[in-house]
Design an enzyme around this catalytic site. Structure first.
Site, PDB file in Angstrom:
ATOM      1  N   LYS A  57       0.824  -1.209   0.000  1.00  0.00           N
ATOM      2  CA  LYS A  57       0.000   0.000   0.000  1.00  0.00           C
ATOM      3  C   LYS A  57       0.862   1.264   0.000  1.00  0.00           C
ATOM      4  O   LYS A  57       0.647   2.165  -0.800  1.00  0.00           O
ATOM      5  CB  LYS A  57      -0.931   0.014   1.230  1.00  0.00           C
ATOM      6  CG  LYS A  57      -1.862  -1.195   1.320  1.00  0.00           C
ATOM      7  CD  LYS A  57      -2.807  -1.092   2.504  1.00  0.00           C
ATOM      8  CE  LYS A  57      -2.129  -1.201   3.856  1.00  0.00           C
ATOM      9  NZ  LYS A  57      -1.599  -2.536   4.181  1.00  0.00           N
ATOM     10  N   ARG A 112      -9.687   0.080   8.687  1.00  0.00           N
ATOM     11  CA  ARG A 112      -9.178  -1.262   8.888  1.00  0.00           C
ATOM     12  C   ARG A 112     -10.182  -2.147   9.618  1.00  0.00           C
ATOM     13  O   ARG A 112      -9.906  -3.324   9.851  1.00  0.00           O
ATOM     14  CB  ARG A 112      -7.924  -1.174   9.746  1.00  0.00           C
ATOM     15  CG  ARG A 112      -6.628  -1.555   9.050  1.00  0.00           C
ATOM     16  CD  ARG A 112      -5.594  -1.550  10.156  1.00  0.00           C
ATOM     17  NE  ARG A 112      -4.279  -1.998   9.827  1.00  0.00           N
ATOM     18  CZ  ARG A 112      -3.364  -1.279   9.196  1.00  0.00           C
ATOM     19  NH1 ARG A 112      -3.649  -0.107   8.704  1.00  0.00           N
ATOM     20  NH2 ARG A 112      -2.152  -1.765   9.046  1.00  0.00           N
ATOM     21  N   ARG A 169      11.858  -5.855   4.623  1.00  0.00           N
ATOM     22  CA  ARG A 169      11.524  -4.434   4.463  1.00  0.00           C
ATOM     23  C   ARG A 169      12.432  -3.530   5.292  1.00  0.00           C
ATOM     24  O   ARG A 169      12.742  -3.819   6.433  1.00  0.00           O
ATOM     25  CB  ARG A 169      10.069  -4.190   4.881  1.00  0.00           C
ATOM     26  CG  ARG A 169       9.726  -2.707   4.931  1.00  0.00           C
ATOM     27  CD  ARG A 169       8.280  -2.471   4.783  1.00  0.00           C
ATOM     28  NE  ARG A 169       7.540  -2.836   5.977  1.00  0.00           N
ATOM     29  CZ  ARG A 169       6.236  -2.641   6.097  1.00  0.00           C
ATOM     30  NH1 ARG A 169       5.547  -2.120   5.102  1.00  0.00           N
ATOM     31  NH2 ARG A 169       5.620  -3.002   7.202  1.00  0.00           N
ATOM     32  N   ARG A 213      11.313  -1.776  10.840  1.00  0.00           N
ATOM     33  CA  ARG A 213      10.254  -1.394  11.759  1.00  0.00           C
ATOM     34  C   ARG A 213      10.175  -2.385  12.914  1.00  0.00           C
ATOM     35  O   ARG A 213      10.361  -3.576  12.723  1.00  0.00           O
ATOM     36  CB  ARG A 213       8.915  -1.362  11.015  1.00  0.00           C
ATOM     37  CG  ARG A 213       8.477   0.049  10.679  1.00  0.00           C
ATOM     38  CD  ARG A 213       7.332   0.077   9.727  1.00  0.00           C
ATOM     39  NE  ARG A 213       6.185  -0.721  10.155  1.00  0.00           N
ATOM     40  CZ  ARG A 213       5.042  -0.789   9.481  1.00  0.00           C
ATOM     41  NH1 ARG A 213       4.902  -0.106   8.366  1.00  0.00           N
ATOM     42  NH2 ARG A 213       4.056  -1.529   9.911  1.00  0.00           N
ATOM     43  N   ARG A 244      -0.132  -9.587  12.923  1.00  0.00           N
ATOM     44  CA  ARG A 244      -0.721  -8.589  12.030  1.00  0.00           C
ATOM     45  C   ARG A 244      -1.517  -9.261  10.911  1.00  0.00           C
ATOM     46  O   ARG A 244      -2.570  -8.775  10.512  1.00  0.00           O
ATOM     47  CB  ARG A 244       0.367  -7.679  11.463  1.00  0.00           C
ATOM     48  CG  ARG A 244       0.889  -6.681  12.508  1.00  0.00           C
ATOM     49  CD  ARG A 244       2.252  -6.136  12.162  1.00  0.00           C
ATOM     50  NE  ARG A 244       2.266  -5.433  10.899  1.00  0.00           N
ATOM     51  CZ  ARG A 244       3.367  -5.240  10.169  1.00  0.00           C
ATOM     52  NH1 ARG A 244       4.530  -5.719  10.578  1.00  0.00           N
ATOM     53  NH2 ARG A 244       3.288  -4.565   9.051  1.00  0.00           N
TER      54      ARG A 244
HETATM   55  P1  ATP Z   1       2.158  -2.078   5.606  1.00  0.00           P
HETATM   56  O1  ATP Z   1       2.955  -0.884   6.033  1.00  0.00           O
HETATM   57  O2  ATP Z   1       2.953  -3.104   4.911  1.00  0.00           O
HETATM   58  O3  ATP Z   1       0.947  -1.696   4.843  1.00  0.00           O
HETATM   59  P2  ATP Z   1       0.676  -2.493   7.942  1.00  0.00           P
HETATM   60  O4  ATP Z   1      -0.524  -2.124   7.164  1.00  0.00           O
HETATM   61  O5  ATP Z   1       0.494  -3.598   8.916  1.00  0.00           O
HETATM   62  O6  ATP Z   1       1.782  -2.863   6.943  1.00  0.00           O
HETATM   63  P3  ATP Z   1       0.810   0.160   9.005  1.00  0.00           P
HETATM   64  O7  ATP Z   1      -0.337   0.564   8.173  1.00  0.00           O
HETATM   65  O8  ATP Z   1       2.028   0.983   8.939  1.00  0.00           O
HETATM   66  O9  ATP Z   1       1.310  -1.300   8.721  1.00  0.00           O
HETATM   67  O10 ATP Z   1       0.285   0.068  10.497  1.00  0.00           O
HETATM   68  C1  ATP Z   1       1.156  -0.266  11.553  1.00  0.00           C
HETATM   69  C2  ATP Z   1       0.364  -0.417  12.843  1.00  0.00           C
HETATM   70  O11 ATP Z   1      -0.316   0.823  13.138  1.00  0.00           O
HETATM   71  C3  ATP Z   1      -0.756  -1.452  12.828  1.00  0.00           C
HETATM   72  O12 ATP Z   1      -0.283  -2.759  13.093  1.00  0.00           O
HETATM   73  C4  ATP Z   1      -1.675  -0.900  13.930  1.00  0.00           C
HETATM   74  O13 ATP Z   1      -1.173  -1.168  15.213  1.00  0.00           O
HETATM   75  C5  ATP Z   1      -1.599   0.588  13.715  1.00  0.00           C
HETATM   76  N1  ATP Z   1      -2.642   1.068  12.788  1.00  0.00           N
HETATM   77  C6  ATP Z   1      -2.447   1.650  11.572  1.00  0.00           C
HETATM   78  N2  ATP Z   1      -3.627   1.960  11.004  1.00  0.00           N
HETATM   79  C7  ATP Z   1      -4.590   1.575  11.858  1.00  0.00           C
HETATM   80  C8  ATP Z   1      -6.019   1.594  11.848  1.00  0.00           C
HETATM   81  N3  ATP Z   1      -6.707   2.099  10.820  1.00  0.00           N
HETATM   82  N4  ATP Z   1      -6.678   1.088  12.910  1.00  0.00           N
HETATM   83  C9  ATP Z   1      -6.033   0.584  13.950  1.00  0.00           C
HETATM   84  N5  ATP Z   1      -4.695   0.515  14.023  1.00  0.00           N
HETATM   85  C10 ATP Z   1      -3.970   1.001  13.005  1.00  0.00           C
HETATM   86 MG    MG Z   2       2.162   0.847   5.215  1.00  0.00          MG
END
Ligand code: ATP
Ligand code: MG
Length: 214
Positions: free
Chosen positions: A14, A89, A128, A161, A172
């Protein structure tokens, strides 16, 4: 306000696609994860609350991230064209988004589901690296920086990270399956979902997304 939503498991790409789509589509990239990591780094009240959840690979409470994103969308006004990466999410978050979009007389242009098999996700997350300054993402093998271990733009040392270790990655992925994957049906039933193959080169994936949104 007009929003495009990027939906996909952790490691689906993403953030990588979003970096490229900003230029292609003239949208503003809003990454919930980057916003939360910024808040943690600054030690704000929201950051202090979020830190414990994030370290364990759990979702932060809906109200916490919901308020951050809602405030940002309201502040952006009618002209805002946003690419949402990592929000919503959960179904509760999708409901919050629906409300704020309606209140702002905005619309959701589409939701892009980035499709990637789980074995590939695990490999991507294990390799990553991210820039601690600008949050740009790299992969040791498939998307390496020009100079090993260094951000192409900021020239600072790349880091892994805290939540990209195998155990947290496993959590996750489980959270995605349980809490986030219902959104596929949620947006599909509203006629707003397009599926895009998330494998292959980052630029190819970006082109697929652009085409899917046309
Ligand atoms: P990637 O970066 O590969 O997309 P990811 O989607 O798991 O991986 P991030 O989107 O960076 O990673 O999110 C990291 C963390 O931040 C999540 O594991 C969660 O704890 C928190 N987080 C991010 N967005 C949300 C959300 N919409 N609702 C709840 N927690 C969130
Ligand atoms: Mg991300």
């Amino acid at each position: 306000m007009e929003a495009i939503i990027l939906l996909g498991a952790p490691g689906a790409g993403k953030g990588t696609a979003a970096e490229r789509l900003v230029q292609r589509l003239g949208v503003r990239h809003v990454s919930s994860g980057d916003l939360l990591r910024g808040a943690v780094k600054q030690g704000t009240p929201a950051g202090r609350e979020a830190d414990g959840y994030m370290k364990q690979g759990k979702l932060v409470p809906d109200e916490l991230i919901g308020r951050i994103i809602t405030d940002l969308l309201v502040a952006g006004g009618a002209e805002l064209q946003v690419l949402l990466d990592g929000f919503p999410r959960t179904v509760a978050q999708a409901e919050m988004l629906e409300k704020v979009v309606a209140a702002q007389h905005g619309r959701i242009r589409g939701t892009v589901l980035l499709d990637v098999a789980e074995e590939i996700l695990v490999d991507r997350l294990a390799g990553r690296l991210v820039c601690p300054t600008c949050a740009k993402g790299y992969h040791v093998r498939t998307l390496p920086p020009k100079v090993a271990g260094q951000c192409d733009t900021c020239r600072v040392a790349l880091v892994q990270r805290k939540d990209d270790n195998p155990e947290t990655v496993c959590n996750r992925l489980a959270v995605f399956r349980k809490d986030t994957s219902p959104l596929i049906e949620w947006y599909s039933s509203r006629g707003l979902l397009v599926r895009v193959d998330g494998t292959g080169a980052a630029d190819e994936v970006t082109e697929r997304i652009v085409r899917a949104l046309q």
